[in-house]
Write an enzyme that holds these catalytic residues in place. Structure first.
Site, short mmCIF file in Angstrom:
data_model
loop_
_atom_site.label_atom_id
_atom_site.label_comp_id
_atom_site.label_asym_id
_atom_site.label_seq_id
_atom_site.Cartn_x
_atom_site.Cartn_y
_atom_site.Cartn_z
N LEU A 1 0.69 -1.13 -0.22
CA LEU A 1 -0.11 0.00 0.06
C LEU A 1 0.90 1.17 0.13
CD1 LEU A 1 -2.77 -0.76 2.69
CD2 LEU A 1 -3.04 -0.94 0.28
N ASP B 1 6.10 7.57 7.11
CA ASP B 1 5.51 6.42 7.21
C ASP B 1 5.46 5.20 6.40
OD1 ASP B 1 4.05 6.46 10.07
OD2 ASP B 1 3.29 8.24 9.40
N TYR B 2 5.29 5.81 5.05
CA TYR B 2 5.62 4.86 4.12
C TYR B 2 6.92 4.30 3.89
CZ TYR B 2 5.69 2.96 -0.69
OH TYR B 2 6.21 2.01 -1.90
N ALA B 3 7.91 5.23 4.13
CA ALA B 3 9.40 5.03 4.12
C ALA B 3 9.74 3.96 5.25
CB ALA B 3 10.15 6.33 4.02
N SER C 1 7.59 1.88 6.98
CA SER C 1 7.11 0.49 6.49
C SER C 1 7.90 -0.27 5.59
CB SER C 1 5.56 0.74 6.03
OG SER C 1 5.72 1.19 4.73
#
Length: 248
Positions: A95, A156-158, A160
């Site tokens: 995601l 947050d994407y990084a 995850s």
């Protein structure tokens, strides 16, 4: 001509479209029987299965929500039950969420983000490591943003994805004694439905890469096929950058 993956059993999560579908096609082109998982695109998953079967190979699509670790565990078990073993796992399902760390509305998406991008991948690696034998291959699709974000809203994407980079390095030690390799591919911008090369931030992303363009999905799948092959038998615990130089 002998293909590099003749007779191997592979599982590609999120294999019904985009990068995952390209990986499923590439592995089957190299002779592997390929199972895929999907969350909602049943028609697209069925189309990929039919493409692979048309090559004279076996293929099955399993509906599994990567946000649920119990379903991830069952997915691995189902593949082994169907095919008798698992030789190659490609953790592709993921995601993307954008949001400043101070944005409270962004927090609503974080449970799913970490569940799919982090927990599901770790669970897949654990379960595959238990059932794979000598020569097993585990490959996870990550992003160059895990080491260089280069913009706001990506923390947050990084994170995850960076967790998977670290977990992979440790898992390579834990599974090396079984002859299983564990690696990551860190992508740059890839032309998919989720991030099209004519999208709202595409000009900026192209400008970040020395090559000045998005990757084609086939360029990612080619790297996966290499890491899955016997030619990559001495590569483990690595993060292979297939990012057009965006991290250079």
């Amino acid at each position: 001509m002998t293909k590099t993956l003749d007779g191997k059993i592979a599982l590609v999560t999120g294999g019904s479209r985009g990068i995952g579908a390209a990986i499923a096609r590439e592995l089957s082109d190299q002779g592997a029987h390929v199972a895929i998982s999907y969350a909602s695109s049943a028609d697209k998953a069925d189309a990929i299965v039919k493409e692979i079967e048309a090559k004279g190979l076996k293929s099955v699509a399993f509906k599994a929500d990567s946000a649920d670790t119990a379903q991830v565990k069952k997915l691995i078990a189902d593949v082994v039950a169907k095919f008798g073993r698992l030789d190659i796992l490609v953790n592709n399902a993921g995601l993307f969420h954008y949001g400043l760390v101070t944005d409270s509305t962004h927090e609503d998406d974080l449970d799913d983000l970490y569940a799919v991008n982090t927990d599901a991948v770790m669970t897949g690696i654990r379960e595959a490591g238990r059932v794979m034998g000598e020569g097993g291959r585990i490959i996870s699709i990550s992003t160059g943003l895990s080491t260089r974000t280069g913009a706001v809203g990506l923390a947050d994407y990084a994170a995850s994805k960076a967790a998977i980079d670290g977990f992979t390095r440790g898992a390579a030690h834990d599974l090396g004694g079984k002859g299983i390799t564990v690696n990551v591919i860190g992508t740059g911008p890839v032309n998919t439905e989720m991030n099209p090369e004519d999208g709202p931030i595409s000009d900026w992303l192209k400008g970040q890469t020395p090559l000045g363009r998005y990757a084609r999905v086939e360029e990612i799948s080619a790297a996966v096929a290499f890491l899955a092959s016997p030619r990559a038998s001495y590569i483990t615990g690595s993060v292979m950058a297939v990012d057009g130089g965006i991290g250079a």
